[in-house]
Design an enzyme around this catalytic site. Sequence first.
Site, PDB file in Angstrom:
ATOM      1  N   GLY A   9      16.308  -0.175   9.046  1.00 23.37           N
ATOM      2  CA  GLY A   9      14.875  -0.364   9.273  1.00 23.37           C
ATOM      3  C   GLY A   9      14.255  -1.275   8.242  1.00 23.37           C
ATOM      4  O   GLY A   9      14.432  -1.087   7.046  1.00 23.37           O
ATOM      5  N   ASN A  36      17.863  -4.183  11.435  1.00 26.56           N
ATOM      6  CA  ASN A  36      16.539  -4.021  12.046  1.00 26.56           C
ATOM      7  C   ASN A  36      16.566  -4.492  13.482  1.00 26.56           C
ATOM      8  O   ASN A  36      17.274  -5.428  13.841  1.00 26.56           O
ATOM      9  CB  ASN A  36      15.479  -4.807  11.251  1.00 26.56           C
ATOM     10  N   GLU A 169      -9.676   3.036  12.247  1.00 23.67           N
ATOM     11  CA  GLU A 169      -9.627   1.585  12.014  1.00 23.67           C
ATOM     12  C   GLU A 169      -9.621   0.825  13.341  1.00 23.67           C
ATOM     13  O   GLU A 169     -10.223  -0.231  13.465  1.00 23.67           O
ATOM     14  CB  GLU A 169      -8.388   1.234  11.187  1.00 23.67           C
ATOM     15  N   ALA A 313       1.947   3.553   4.031  1.00 28.08           N
ATOM     16  CA  ALA A 313       2.657   2.347   3.588  1.00 28.08           C
ATOM     17  C   ALA A 313       2.759   2.355   2.068  1.00 28.08           C
ATOM     18  O   ALA A 313       3.788   1.991   1.493  1.00 28.08           O
ATOM     19  CB  ALA A 313       1.911   1.107   4.068  1.00 28.08           C
ATOM     20  N   GLN A 314       1.696   2.763   1.425  1.00 30.82           N
ATOM     21  CA  GLN A 314       1.658   2.811  -0.040  1.00 30.82           C
ATOM     22  C   GLN A 314       2.813   3.630  -0.599  1.00 30.82           C
ATOM     23  O   GLN A 314       3.540   3.190  -1.502  1.00 30.82           O
ATOM     24  CB  GLN A 314       0.309   3.435  -0.458  1.00 30.82           C
ATOM     25  N   LYS A 373     -10.090  -3.670   0.564  1.00 31.45           N
ATOM     26  CA  LYS A 373      -9.080  -3.532   1.613  1.00 31.45           C
ATOM     27  C   LYS A 373      -8.227  -4.803   1.702  1.00 31.45           C
ATOM     28  O   LYS A 373      -7.005  -4.735   1.824  1.00 31.45           O
ATOM     29  CB  LYS A 373      -9.787  -3.267   2.948  1.00 31.45           C
TER      30      LYS A 373
END
Lengths: 396, 396
Positions: A9, A36, A169, A313-314, A373
Amino acid sequence: MNKRIVILGAGYGGMMTATRLQKMLNYNEAEVTLVNKHDYHYLTTWLHEPAAGTLDAERCQIEIESVIDTNRINFVKGTAESIDPNAKSVKLTDGQTLEYDYLVVGLGADPETFGIQGLKEYALGIRSINSVRLIKEHIEYMFAKYRSEPDKLEYLTIIVGGAGFTGIEFVGELGDRIPELCNQFDIDPSLVKIYSIEAAPTALPGFDPELVEYAMNILERKGVTFKINTPIKECNPDGVILATGEEIKAGTIVWTGGVRGNAIVENSGFETMRGRVKVDDFLRAPGHDNVFILGDCALIINEETNRPYPPTAQIAMQQGQTCAENLTSLIRGGELKKFTPEIKGTVASLGKGEAMGIVGSKKIYGSTASVMKKVIDNRYLYLLGGMGLLLKKSKL
Amino acid sequence: MNKRIVILGAGYGGMMTATRLQKMLNYNEAEVTLVNKHDYHYLTTWLHEPAAGTLDAERCQIEIESVIDTNRINFVKGTAESIDPNAKSVKLTDGQTLEYDYLVVGLGADPETFGIQGLKEYALGIRSINSVRLIKEHIEYMFAKYRSEPDKLEYLTIIVGGAGFTGIEFVGELGDRIPELCNQFDIDPSLVKIYSIEAAPTALPGFDPELVEYAMNILERKGVTFKINTPIKECNPDGVILATGEEIKAGTIVWTGGVRGNAIVENSGFETMRGRVKVDDFLRAPGHDNVFILGDCALIINEETNRPYPPTAQIAMQQGQTCAENLTSLIRGGELKKFTPEIKGTVASLGKGEAMGIVGSKKIYGSTASVMKKVIDNRYLYLLGGMGLLLKKSKL
């Protein structure tokens, strides 16, 4: 023989592992293979934008070979089918088998349907480049169909299931896109309905209530109708049926109500909770010291709250970094380092120029948050591909 | 009391009648009312381009009030439901009734289905701004769906029923658009199939065989597969079944196989052939000296060939001009003028930079023909709205 590292991945975790390994390892110190499905990485946290049509999908795609040095890392375009942790091998759907000494699993998420009937069949998902292109085209197609069948007002209704981070979002972007779409198709914007439907007692569960209120006010002004504390019972070709019995007809249903770990992990015999493996302090699967699990497939408990960290994601990026360091140590015979997430902040975009969130322990709003952001988005590009990638893909 | 002239339809015929009347008549010499479903006129002969997605649909729209002086002509946005030629009145779908002394019928065409089963349900048509937006969005939606269901190759197949003028121009544009679409959706262009299917023994029936061959060669090189002399028997949700029994699966079916006059004319008691009224030398409906019929609703025989002229924009515009002159004469007590079509030429576009046709009696091809096609398109803009409209909408 060199140790073989296989990374499954090329999401946030896998890519970060691969790019760090390519910096840390010397030539021929290990044989690293990245597998991937596509030959590109995509910016999952940006996908709500192309889904709404406010950003080109290509802007969210990064060619893997533009950031991976294929002299140092083998790239295999293929889809993992199953892992055999005893035989230390991975089977791909094309029949290929890859053997490993160390495995990194960063296979991402599958949608969590919570047993809602018809969800898989009738709801679209914000999951991949292909899935968000489909959402964008679906919405536009519905608007075009409405002009040919003007009694079908439901074609102009968009239901977004889930008012978590992605759902919020996404409706923020929709709020920006609808006036543009209405202009393009000569449609009265007051006929368009956007519903944000959430089963939990609040939108953005886990967020500071002040921030939640701020977000909802902004979004309501953009035309979003919230139905909080309102589980969806069923999706069907005409729309949704709520647990209250209320029926909402809609041309488009998008489900953002949650994810679970990729089914491959569970199906390969790892012990999981909602598809996630509760990894040890070093991100390893229990009982398999050579298998590291990152991102959506990993479960890590926040000791302060005694609840799992949301898979962001962080965190995946930080896991990739630690994982690369630990793999280097394993190969060189060093010490392993424990993984501890360091939450720098969380900012949710609410459409153009609007956002809200927490940075450090400070709440931020409006244009300040919107700029922050973009800083976060751009910082990732820099971490992943340096100045070159930042220049190519950055948001201004 | 002033004579009341009602013009139904703001197509080529109706718009030309209205703009000429507004020049020829003095203030208060007659009461002219133009009725149209939309508040815009559209360039029907351009519609194959937005249908394929090679031109914005808005480029084909002209606000009626940008070329009609509403101090001289009343504009009514409404849809004609029926005409009562004895009561000299027109009923609109909103219940309004308009009385007239003179009526001009320019209501355009309905698709001719030739009794093909499923055509109305499953085939899209190049008919209006809304219908071509739907075609464009439909094709894009199918391409997006293919990326989510890559075993469904049929999503990438487009069947164009009818290889007449519109069908040929449309596949020419598709040939240009497909590589762009494939690039956008990351699709191998060789997977896309475009079929041009025609029941007649030749494509472009009525055209010079040399020109037909030229066009087919160009289009085959652009990836179009022709099936000539091959009637379609049935359309269904999966594609078409040909008279030969062959089945072609397709995500998109577009029918360009022919038109008939608007059903309102037939339903209002006028005698018609395929929905068209065989008008007299002055464009009047037999037995109704105060009803003029133009464009797709009018049947005019070419005395040289003893066959009807195909209903083209060129003829409709000339009819509008003659009709305006005759209406002015009727009001002022002058002589009526016979209508004779003057065919200046016919040029079919085959996509960007390619066309073929006849101008005067000369065959033209390639870039010469392509330039000539633009000259023809631009000339109409100039006739309709002068330099202002030409500057706003012209093709360069």
